[in-house]
Each structure stands twice: as C-alpha cells, then as structure tokens.
Write a protein that holds these residues in place. Structure first.
Motif: not given
Length: 487
Positions: A327-338
């Motif tokens: 939600c805060m804009g992370d499109r790297g590791s957080a998105l991949e793990e999600s």
C-alpha cells in the motif's frame, strides 16, 4: 445515500482528527497505530502509515484481529502520546474508556457504534454518527483516507488504496457494481488524479491474472451451470466462440481480449444463461471494473478487486506488514512474497471449504440461522472468508450464517456471521445480534448489519448460538433490539 450536510459534518470530523494527529507530530510525540487484519484494515494501516511517514512522524503500526486487553496492555507499556485505531475501535469505546481514559485516542472506523463515551481525550470519525451508512458508503480505509487527505493534499495518491479497502468490504453495492456516498468522492479523487479508471466490462474476478477459461470456471456470481466449476467445459465454450485462449506461450486473461471478443463472449453467456432460465443472472455479467492505471497489466495490483484479495491474504495469513508495504508503494520483495502468500491463502480456503463439505453435519441448519463449527481445524483468522463464501450458497437465503473456530492458544472462539440482502430486507442486523449475544455470554462483538463478528469463551459458544438464533427470530418478526436487550 448521504446528503451534502451529512458529508460536510463527516469531513469536519476528519479535519478535527487530522489536527489532533498533526499537533502530536509537531510536538514530536510517539503515535501508536492499530488496525484490523482484513483487506480494509490492512489498506487503512497502509494509508495511515504513508501519511505519518510523509510527516516524518514517530510511529508504529500493528495489525490485530480485534481491540482487546492485549492492545490495552501495549498502550500502557508504550506510553504513546497518541493512539490511532483504524477500521475498528467504535465497538470498544467503553473498554478503552474504562482502561485507558487518560490516553489521547483517535478512532477512524465505519462499524456500528456500540456506546457513546463522554471523554475529551477521544476523537472519533465514524460515518454512522452523521447518518451515513458505514456498511455501503465508506469503509475503514476510506475514513482513514479522508483524514490523511486533511493532513496533506499529497495523500490524494492514496485514494486507490482506500477503494481497494472498500472493495474488500464489498461496498460496490450500487448499480452495476458502482460505489455510492463518500466512496464516490474517493473515486472522483482517484480518477481526477489519473490513478484509476472505471471500465465497463465483464465483471468476473481475475480479469487481469487468470486465464479466461479459468476465470469462467471459477465464477460464482453469476453462477453459470455447466461452466462454473467445469474448467474443461469453459475451455470448450471459448473455443466454440473462436476466442484464442493463448497469446504465444501465455494464457490470455479477460483483460487481454479485444472488444469484439468481449462482445461475442458476453452475448454468448447471456444467451446461455437465458437458455437455462437464469434471467436475473444476465444483469450480473456487466459492471464497473476499477483499474489502477499505473500498475503493471496482468498483475494482481492492476485490478482493484484482485488487489483487495491480495491484501486480505497478507492479513489473514499473519503477514500484514507485506500488505502495508505494498500500500505504501513497495513493488519489489514485498509484492513477490505477497503473491506466494496469496497462493497459500487460496489453498487454505479450498482446504477448509472441502472440510466443511466432507460431512453434512458440519453445516447445521437451525430455525433461524445456519451454523458452521470450524473446531480447531479452520484457522480463526480465515473463518470470516469461509463464511463469506458459503453464505451465497445456502439453500435458504433468508437465514444468516454463523461460523466459528477455536482461537489458537486461548480458551475462546472467534465467531464470524454473514447474511444476504434478502435477510437484510426482512430486518436482520448482525452487528446488533453479535454485540448483544456476545455481551450476554462474557464476550465482545459487533460490526455491520450484513457482516459482523464476536469472540466468546469456548464454554459459552452453544449458549451464544442459542441466543443468536432467538435474536434473529425477533428481528425477523419486526422487533428492534434495544442496546441492553437480551432474550
């Protein structure tokens, strides 16, 4: 629907809350934030986190299942200058007033208000205080968004996240799955900022990420006899329409189809439903899809409904920090793990639904309600998702569904209740039922008219079910339950 006066009063309350937050930040005070664990709660946590981050505030955000003694203990231990509760809190004002009356608390919620508390330290922003329906016109993340926008106009870029939260709470209740009330104002912000567009299209879930044949096979709204649950037949249906299911080596999603293909598919589906005598279901084929234009095509974040399921999975699978980061804009590791968490979440839901279906006695039908006992098998954090899915398939849509499961490590059960529009029209209000039944049996509860929850000691669950069954009967007979009313 809210009128201009009600909206103005609500926005004034949001301004007041923003001033309290801003004053705390300017005094370098520490802010303790707590939010609910569903998609709306995670979205709200993401919004308040980004707003506070932009203010260079000292803060911490945690996602919880409910307001309880643990939160109170954390507040007492942290000694914050301000506590902010998002997407819950309005049902726990008395508890907070009893335990931490001297702490400054801002509540940003949209659930029904259980009790009025006279405490100058408490500031509440809740649409119900101004005659605005919190179940359909604004969500917890929407309330948080209006406060964030009052803090800094730059936070308008969080408007899509607020709408993702609203969709997580199924607030697209209006004509052709549109928004109403305060949600319309948020949508206006998102569209004018070129962050979101509304696309009239086939309304099936998974339009960005699932192969078209799988999208058809997994749809339940509308349910398509012979196609829903039948992936091979859905594939054959598309082939009969000369719709290519692949583009190179990649399966095509619904969003990949051109206009001619979509028209052919829609017409064929309408004819098919009509041939089965399902006239009403035809109207559910087309509706508003909410596209986040800056997100990559064919990803879960491009379509707001898929985004909401992703956030819900992070909260329910005890990884809400990933959802907040996205939600805060992370499109790297957080998105991949999600995305990996989302797959595990879907597998868990299918496992739990299969477990309930295995034995007919796991779904009991009483005089006025259905009951599912998830025992210690269904994760109590996912019992709400199970009840949401199962309520649409009940044979009697006049009866609410109450599902419960044991809370891990505690001598208590988590209860999740859901009902249908048909039952609402007959007077059912689950928020009142969960609150009154839980209070009578040593627990806490509340929520919305259509969806609510509670927690009671394990020893009280059968008494709770009996009370809830009686309260539903009284509502169906036209009674209005008073705040201190019990059978």
């Amino acid at each position: 629907m809210a009128d201009q006066t009600q909206i103005s009063l609500f926005l004034s309350a949001a301004d007041k809350a923003a001033k309290v937050i801003l004053e705390t930040v300017q005094q370098d005070g520490f802010i303790d934030c707590f939010s609910h664990l569903d998609a709306d709660g995670v979205a709200a946590a993401g919004i308040i986190s980004k707003a506070l981050y932009r203010l260079d505030a000292r803060y911490r955000v945690r996602v919880m299942q409910w307001v309880d003694d643990k939160i109170v203990s954390d507040i007492l231990a942290d000694k914050p200058q301000l506590v902010v509760l998002t997407d819950f809190g309005s049902g726990y004002l008395q508890l907070l007033n009893d335990r931490v009356p001297d702490v400054k608390i801002v509540v940003l919620d949209h659930h029904q208000i259980n009790a009025k508390v006279d405490n100058d330290n408490f500031v509440q922003v809740n649409p119900h205080e101004y005659g605005v329906d919190g179940a359909t016109e604004v969500s917890g993340s929407g309330v948080t968004y209006f406060v964030a926008k009052a803090l800094n106009s730059k936070n308008v870029d969080l408007s899509p996240v607020a709408l993702v939260g609203a969709l997580g709470d199924m607030q697209d209740k209006y004509d052709q799955r549109s928004f109403g009330g305060l949600n319309e104002l948020i949508l206006k912000d998102a569209v004018e900022a070129d962050l979101m567009k509304v696309v009239k299209d086939l309304i099936f879930f998974g339009r960005e990420t699932r192969p078209v044949h799988r999208t058809l096979a997994t749809t339940t709204n509308p349910f398509i006899p012979g196609l829903s649950g039948e992936e091979d037949k859905a594939l054959a249906f598309l082939v009969s329409l000369n719709i290519d299911i692949k583009q190179g080596e990649r399966f095509r999603a619904l969003s990949d189809l051109n206009e001619d293909e979509k028209k052919r598919l829609c017409s064929a589906l309408a004819e098919y439903l009509l041939s089965k005598g399902l006239h009403v279901e035809v109207s559910n084929l087309i509706g508003n899809n909410y596209v986040l234009v800056n997100e990559e095509p064919n990803t879960a974040l491009r379509d707001a409904r898929e985004y909401s399921v992703l956030l819900n999975s992070t909260g329910r699978m005890e990884r809400p920090s990933l959802g907040i980061a996205i939600c805060m804009g992370d499109r790297g590791s957080a998105l991949e793990e999600s995305n990996n968490i989302l797959e595990d979440y879907r597998k868990s839901i299918n496992k739990y639904l299969g477990w309930v279906a295995e034995k007919p006695e796991r779904l009991r039908e009483l005089e006025n309600i259905y009951v599912i006992n998830g025992e210690d098998y269904i994760n109590e954090k996912i019992i709400g998702t199970v009840s949401s899915i199962m309520v649409s398939g009940l044979s009697n849509n006049q009866k609410p569904l109450i599902a419960y499961a044991k809370v891990d490590g505690e001598d208590s059960v988590k209860i999740s209740s859901r009902t249908t529009e048909a039952a609402l029209q007959r007077g059912v209000n689950l928020g009142d039922i969960m609150r009154l039944a839980s209070e009578k049996h040593l627990g806490k509860g509340g929520g919305h008219n259509i969806a609510a929850g509670a927690q009671v000691p394990t020893s009280q669950i059968e008494n709770f079910i009996t009370t809830a069954n009686e309260l539903v009967a009284r509502q169906l007979n036209g009674e209005t339950l008073a705040s201190n009313d019990n059978p």
